[in-house]
Design a protein around this motif. Sequence first.
Motif, PDB file in Angstrom:
ATOM      1  N   ALA A 318      46.508  59.196  41.166  1.00  0.00           N
ATOM      2  CA  ALA A 318      46.344  58.971  39.727  1.00  0.00           C
ATOM      3  C   ALA A 318      47.544  58.218  39.159  1.00  0.00           C
ATOM      4  N   VAL A 319      48.742  58.597  39.571  1.00  0.00           N
ATOM      5  CA  VAL A 319      49.949  57.903  39.106  1.00  0.00           C
ATOM      6  C   VAL A 319      49.948  56.453  39.574  1.00  0.00           C
ATOM      7  N   ALA A 320      49.555  56.220  40.826  1.00  0.00           N
ATOM      8  CA  ALA A 320      49.501  54.851  41.352  1.00  0.00           C
ATOM      9  C   ALA A 320      48.510  54.014  40.557  1.00  0.00           C
ATOM     10  N   TYR A 321      47.371  54.602  40.245  1.00  0.00           N
ATOM     11  CA  TYR A 321      46.385  53.856  39.463  1.00  0.00           C
ATOM     12  C   TYR A 321      46.908  53.554  38.063  1.00  0.00           C
ATOM     13  N   ARG A 322      47.612  54.499  37.458  1.00  0.00           N
ATOM     14  CA  ARG A 322      48.119  54.284  36.099  1.00  0.00           C
ATOM     15  C   ARG A 322      49.131  53.140  36.053  1.00  0.00           C
ATOM     16  N   ARG A 323      49.845  52.945  37.145  1.00  0.00           N
ATOM     17  CA  ARG A 323      50.766  51.794  37.200  1.00  0.00           C
ATOM     18  C   ARG A 323      49.975  50.486  37.166  1.00  0.00           C
ATOM     19  N   ILE A 324      48.906  50.442  37.939  1.00  0.00           N
ATOM     20  CA  ILE A 324      48.045  49.251  37.931  1.00  0.00           C
ATOM     21  C   ILE A 324      47.435  49.067  36.540  1.00  0.00           C
ATOM     22  N   GLU A 325      46.923  50.146  35.993  1.00  0.00           N
ATOM     23  CA  GLU A 325      46.296  50.112  34.679  1.00  0.00           C
ATOM     24  C   GLU A 325      47.302  49.654  33.618  1.00  0.00           C
ATOM     25  N   GLY A 326      48.545  50.112  33.749  1.00  0.00           N
ATOM     26  CA  GLY A 326      49.580  49.717  32.791  1.00  0.00           C
ATOM     27  C   GLY A 326      49.807  48.222  32.792  1.00  0.00           C
ATOM     28  N   PHE A 327      49.824  47.619  33.988  1.00  0.00           N
ATOM     29  CA  PHE A 327      49.983  46.166  34.050  1.00  0.00           C
ATOM     30  C   PHE A 327      48.821  45.462  33.374  1.00  0.00           C
ATOM     31  N   VAL A 328      47.599  45.907  33.665  1.00  0.00           N
ATOM     32  CA  VAL A 328      46.419  45.278  33.067  1.00  0.00           C
ATOM     33  C   VAL A 328      46.468  45.381  31.544  1.00  0.00           C
ATOM     34  N   GLN A 329      46.864  46.523  31.032  1.00  0.00           N
ATOM     35  CA  GLN A 329      46.940  46.712  29.580  1.00  0.00           C
ATOM     36  C   GLN A 329      48.003  45.807  28.961  1.00  0.00           C
ATOM     37  N   ARG A 330      49.185  45.783  29.569  1.00  0.00           N
ATOM     38  CA  ARG A 330      50.286  44.970  29.008  1.00  0.00           C
ATOM     39  C   ARG A 330      49.958  43.480  29.079  1.00  0.00           C
ATOM     40  N   ALA A 331      49.377  43.064  30.217  1.00  0.00           N
ATOM     41  CA  ALA A 331      49.032  41.651  30.363  1.00  0.00           C
ATOM     42  C   ALA A 331      47.942  41.255  29.371  1.00  0.00           C
ATOM     43  N   GLU A 333      47.356  42.599  26.460  1.00  0.00           N
ATOM     44  CA  GLU A 333      47.948  42.525  25.123  1.00  0.00           C
ATOM     45  C   GLU A 333      48.690  41.204  24.912  1.00  0.00           C
ATOM     46  N   GLN A 334      49.280  40.684  25.993  1.00  0.00           N
ATOM     47  CA  GLN A 334      50.100  39.480  25.867  1.00  0.00           C
ATOM     48  C   GLN A 334      49.266  38.198  25.906  1.00  0.00           C
ATOM     49  N   ILE A 335      48.230  38.149  26.783  1.00  0.00           N
ATOM     50  CA  ILE A 335      47.516  36.878  26.959  1.00  0.00           C
ATOM     51  C   ILE A 335      46.003  37.002  26.774  1.00  0.00           C
ATOM     52  N   GLY A 336      45.504  38.234  26.526  1.00  0.00           N
ATOM     53  CA  GLY A 336      44.068  38.427  26.441  1.00  0.00           C
ATOM     54  C   GLY A 336      43.481  38.796  27.796  1.00  0.00           C
ATOM     55  N   ALA A 337      42.265  39.325  27.776  1.00  0.00           N
ATOM     56  CA  ALA A 337      41.648  39.810  29.016  1.00  0.00           C
ATOM     57  C   ALA A 337      41.319  38.679  29.981  1.00  0.00           C
ATOM     58  N   GLY A 338      40.897  37.530  29.441  1.00  0.00           N
ATOM     59  CA  GLY A 338      40.553  36.411  30.313  1.00  0.00           C
ATOM     60  C   GLY A 338      39.344  36.713  31.183  1.00  0.00           C
ATOM     61  N   GLN A 339      39.214  35.971  32.261  1.00  0.00           N
ATOM     62  CA  GLN A 339      38.091  36.105  33.186  1.00  0.00           C
ATOM     63  C   GLN A 339      38.571  36.661  34.522  1.00  0.00           C
ATOM     64  N   LEU A 340      37.648  37.236  35.273  1.00  0.00           N
ATOM     65  CA  LEU A 340      37.994  37.653  36.627  1.00  0.00           C
ATOM     66  C   LEU A 340      38.324  36.420  37.444  1.00  0.00           C
ATOM     67  N   GLY A 341      39.391  36.512  38.224  1.00  0.00           N
ATOM     68  CA  GLY A 341      39.764  35.403  39.094  1.00  0.00           C
ATOM     69  C   GLY A 341      39.124  35.552  40.466  1.00  0.00           C
ATOM     70  N   ALA A 342      39.631  34.779  41.400  1.00  0.00           N
ATOM     71  CA  ALA A 342      39.198  34.903  42.793  1.00  0.00           C
ATOM     72  C   ALA A 342      40.090  35.928  43.485  1.00  0.00           C
ATOM     73  N   VAL A 343      39.520  36.700  44.391  1.00  0.00           N
ATOM     74  CA  VAL A 343      40.353  37.659  45.115  1.00  0.00           C
ATOM     75  C   VAL A 343      41.239  36.896  46.092  1.00  0.00           C
ATOM     76  N   PRO A 344      42.483  37.344  46.298  1.00  0.00           N
ATOM     77  CA  PRO A 344      43.364  36.677  47.256  1.00  0.00           C
ATOM     78  C   PRO A 344      42.775  36.675  48.663  1.00  0.00           C
ATOM     79  N   THR A 345      43.156  35.675  49.426  1.00  0.00           N
ATOM     80  CA  THR A 345      42.651  35.550  50.793  1.00  0.00           C
ATOM     81  C   THR A 345      42.964  36.782  51.627  1.00  0.00           C
ATOM     82  N   ALA A 346      44.164  37.335  51.444  1.00  0.00           N
ATOM     83  CA  ALA A 346      44.559  38.509  52.236  1.00  0.00           C
ATOM     84  C   ALA A 346      43.708  39.724  51.878  1.00  0.00           C
ATOM     85  N   PHE A 347      43.332  39.852  50.604  1.00  0.00           N
ATOM     86  CA  PHE A 347      42.458  40.949  50.181  1.00  0.00           C
ATOM     87  C   PHE A 347      41.086  40.794  50.831  1.00  0.00           C
TER      88      PHE A 347
END
Length: 471
Positions: A318-331, A333-347
Motif C-alpha cells: 500500500a505504501v509503495a502504491y501511494r508513492r506511485i499515486e503521489g507522483f501521478v497526483q503531483r504531475a 496538478e502541474q501539467i494536467g492528466a494528459g493521455q496515456l503514453g506508450a509502455v516502455p520497451t522494458a515493461f
Amino acid sequence: MTLRLYDTATRSVRDFVPREAGKVGVYLCGLTLQAPPHIGHLRSGVNYDVLRRWLLAHGLEVRFIRNLTDIDDKILVKAVEGDLPYWSIAYANELKLTAAYRALNVLSPTYEPRATGHIPEMQQLIAKLIDTGHAYPAADGSGDVYFDVLSWPAYGTLSNQSPTDMQPAGDAPDRCKRDPRDFALWKGVKPGEPADAYWPSPWGRGRPGWHIECSAMCWRYLGAEFDIHGGGLDLTFPHHENELAQSQAAGLPFARYWVHHGLLNIGGAKMGKSCGNSLDLAYVDSLGVRPVELRYYYAAAHYRSVIDYSEDALREAAVAYRRIEGFVQRATEQIGAGQLGAVPTAFAAAMDDDLNTSAALAVLHEAVRDGNTALTGGDDVTVRTALGQVRAMLDILGVDPLDPAWTDGGGADDLRAVVDSLVALALEQRAQARSRRDWSAADAVRDQLKQAGVVVEDTPHGPRWTIGEQN
C-alpha cells in the motif's frame, strides 16, 4: 505477437499463438457459490484481468468467459442446514462476488454463465461419452453416470501423474463404480437433498457433477477448441484433469494452453472458509488498505508464485502504491492528466515474458523516480512523458489512480463521497482561518485531520489531501 506463457500441459514456457488471428478465447474457472468470496479467491480475478488487459494491449479481440458454479454438493448441504432454497444461497454469494470484483476494478467478463443454465449441453456431452464407451450409468439404478478413467489412456497427463498413483475420486460410493477413480458426470436424486435441485435426464432425475459443468460451458461459449483455460493451481487435479479427459473423449480438442495461478496462503496454509482462516475485503478495509492497494499487492507478485499473506506485506504494498499515486497526483496538478503514453520497451518485454509483473514493476518505479526528479527540476516535457508512460503501465495492471473505476466507481464510492465532503468543509475552514491570519486555528484543523488519518499537503495549486502516511 511475442507473448510467452507457461503452459501446465507441457510444463514449459511457450510462445502464445492464438488459434484464430486477432482473436483470443479465454475461459477462467469461477467460484463455487457456497460462501462469499475471500481475498484468496479474488487473486484469481485480478491475475486473469491483467492477462486480459495485456492481450487487449496487443490489439487482440478477447472473448473472456468466467463461469459460476451455482449447483454443487456444498451448496446443497448449506441449503438443507439453513432450510433455504439452494439458488438463494448461490445468488446472494454471486452478488457479493460481483461487488468485490467491481471494487477491485476487474473488467466484466464477456459472458458469465451459471452452471444451471447449461444442463442440456452437459447432457449432450454425457450422452456422447456413453455412446463412445468412455462413460457408463451406474448398474445399481441410482441414476449416477461415471466417466471411465481407464478408457482414456491420456488421463493424468495434465497433472503429470499416473492413474495408479491416484486416490479414489470420492464423489460417490465406490460400489457404484467400475473403478474407484472414476468420477461422476451426473448424480441421481438423493434422499434428504432439496427437491428442486434436480433435472430430468435419460438416466433419471438428477443433477450434474462438478467437472462436466465447465466442459459444457467452454463448448457453449468458446467452441470445440479455444486458446486459454485458466484457474488456480489447486484446480489442476482433479478438476482440470477431468475436464480435459471428458472433453477430448467427447471429441472436443479443448484448451490449447493451460494457465494456472499460485494460491494466496495464510500461515503456510491455503486460505479457505473451511479452514477458518479466510479474510475478506471488509477486513482489508479495516486495516486502512484500499481496494486499489490490494490489487497492487496481487499484481506485485508473479501470477504463478505463492503469496503467503501478511499484514506487513500488504501495508508495504500500500505504501509503495501511494508513492506511485503521489507522483501521478503531483504531475497532474502541474501539467494536467494528459493521455496515456506508450509502455516502455522494458515493461512490454517483462509482460511478454510470462506476465512477469515483478520485473514490469521495476520499470514502473524507475519511471516514477525519473518523473519525480523532473518535477523537482521543473522539466515539464520530461514530466509529461513520464506521466504518460506511468499511467499506461498502471492501466495494464488496472491501478491507474485516474481511472474512473477508482475516481467515480468502486465499492466504496458512497463512503468516499462523504469523506470528500467532510474534508472539503474542514479545508474551507482552514482556508478561512489562514485568510484572517489565525495560524493557530488553521494548524488545529490540520492536526485534527491528521489524527483522523487525513494528511494535508500545501501545493502551489492549493491544498491536496490523502489518506495515510505522507511519503
